[in-house]
Write a protein that holds these residues in place. Structure first.
Motif, PDB file in Angstrom:
ATOM      1  N   ASP A   1      -0.830  10.880   0.083  1.00  0.00           N
ATOM      2  CA  ASP A   1       0.119   9.651   0.688  1.00  0.00           C
ATOM      3  C   ASP A   1      -0.887   8.224   0.315  1.00  0.00           C
ATOM      4  OD1 ASP A   1       2.217  11.108   0.121  1.00  0.00           O
ATOM      5  OD2 ASP A   1       3.385  10.637   1.688  1.00  0.00           O
TER       6      ASP A   1
ATOM      7  N   THR B   1      -2.318   5.853  -2.316  1.00  0.00           N
ATOM      8  CA  THR B   1      -2.437   3.733  -1.512  1.00  0.00           C
ATOM      9  C   THR B   1      -3.642   3.619  -1.052  1.00  0.00           C
ATOM     10  OG1 THR B   1      -1.485   4.954   0.202  1.00  0.00           O
ATOM     11  CG2 THR B   1      -0.341   4.703  -0.702  1.00  0.00           C
ATOM     12  N   SER B   2      -4.841   3.775  -0.877  1.00  0.00           N
ATOM     13  CA  SER B   2      -5.564   3.321   0.199  1.00  0.00           C
ATOM     14  C   SER B   2      -6.972   3.607  -0.974  1.00  0.00           C
ATOM     15  CB  SER B   2      -6.915   3.716   1.106  1.00  0.00           C
ATOM     16  OG  SER B   2      -5.068   4.065   1.651  1.00  0.00           O
TER      17      SER B   2
END
Length: 308
Positions: A128, A132-133
């Motif tokens: 995750d 998202t990074s």
């Protein structure tokens, strides 16, 4: 006679050699020159002449920022998910000598260094966080590559993750989750739309009820004013009628007074007034004595008239 052609050939050869050793370096480019196999100089933009058979241009390179797209690399996240990630590196040559002699096959070195750095960074992150990074990963890779490639005469300006491809089953799960999220948002938007519509309808009904009430109020006020005006006019008409009767009666009395009536005339008028009173519903009427005598006289006159 044979010497002249030889001299001409020698002159042509010298001219060809000289001309072939005149070099013009174009804008945003540099040439690395070796003399007798060793590094001699770095030619920048402009006109240069190299020594024939001694100097050699070892490398020509562009000083512009360049872009290289590396093939997808398999990486494993902290939660043991294998992903395919391909990167794009934006770099620029800052030192032609170091770039020429610092490393063999610089692009291959950068590609391997990028893959190694990417595996180290992704290995410390879960799936995750990886998805998202992206900006954080880009910054870390850029900083690491910039330090490592500085000794090669290369400046890494930035690194971008082009694609992050999880396994097929995870992609299917993510697509289902995204679909569910879209449906949820659609339901929320639809509910908000219906709520807004109901509010508008309620406000419309409220405004309509207010307008109806105001209209009924105005109508009632107008009806009341009409009734009041009618009663005022009726009262004014009755008052005027009474005034006219009183005025007529006063005029009659005035005329009677001006005519100087005799007592007999007054008694006859009184008798007429009592005759009108007798036509009413009264059961008992008291008649003054003067009028009684006058009534007797009238009766006598009627009998005399009947005898004739």
């Amino acid at each position: 006679m044979l010497l002249i052609p030889i001299l001409i050939a020698i002159v042509l050869f010298v001219l060809i050699v000289v001309i072939s050793n005149i070099k013009i370096v174009p804008q945003a480019s540099v040439y690395v020159v070796e003399r007798l196999g060793s590094y001699y100089a770095t030619w920048e933009t402009g006109l240069h002449v190299k020594v024939p058979f001694i100097d050699r241009i070892a490398k020509k390179m562009s000083m512009k920022e360049q872009v290289v797209d590396f093939a997808p690399q398999p990486v494993i996240t902290k939660d043991n998910v294998t992903m395919q990630i391909d990167t794009v590196v934006f770099y620029q040559v800052t030192d032609a000598k170091l770039y020429t002699y610092g490393v063999e096959r610089p692009m291959s070195a950068i590609e391997n260094l990028t893959a190694t750095t990417l595996r180290n960074i992704i290995g410390e992150m879960e799936l995750d966080s990886t998805l998202t990074s992206r900006d954080v990963i880009n910054s870390k890779i850029t900083a690491t590559l910039d330090v490592a490639t500085d000794k090669w005469g290369i400046k890494v300006n930035r690194v971008e993750l082009k694609n992050i491809l999880p396994p097929r089953e995870i992609q299917d799960a993510m697509e289902k989750q995204m679909k569910a999220e879209r449906e949820r948002r659609e339901s929320i938007l639809r509910a908000e739309g219906e709520k807004h519509s109901q509010i508008l309808v309620a406000e419309g009904e409220k405004e309509s009820a207010i307008l109806r009430a105001e209209a009924e109020k105005e109508s009632a006020i107008l009806r009341a004013e009409g009734v009041r005006e009618q009663k005022i006019r009726e009262a004014q008409g009755e008052a005027e009628a009474i005034q006219m009767v009183q005025r007529a009666y006063a005029d009659a009395l005035k005329m009677l007074n001006e005519a100087d009536p005799t007592d007999r005339v007054i008694q006859i008028k009184s008798l007429e007034a009592f005759a009108k009173a007798a036509d009413g519903k009264a059961t008992k009427i008291i008649i003054p004595s003067e009028i009684q005598s006058l009534a007797g006289m009238v009766t006598s006159l009627k009998e005399i008239a009947g005898g004739k």
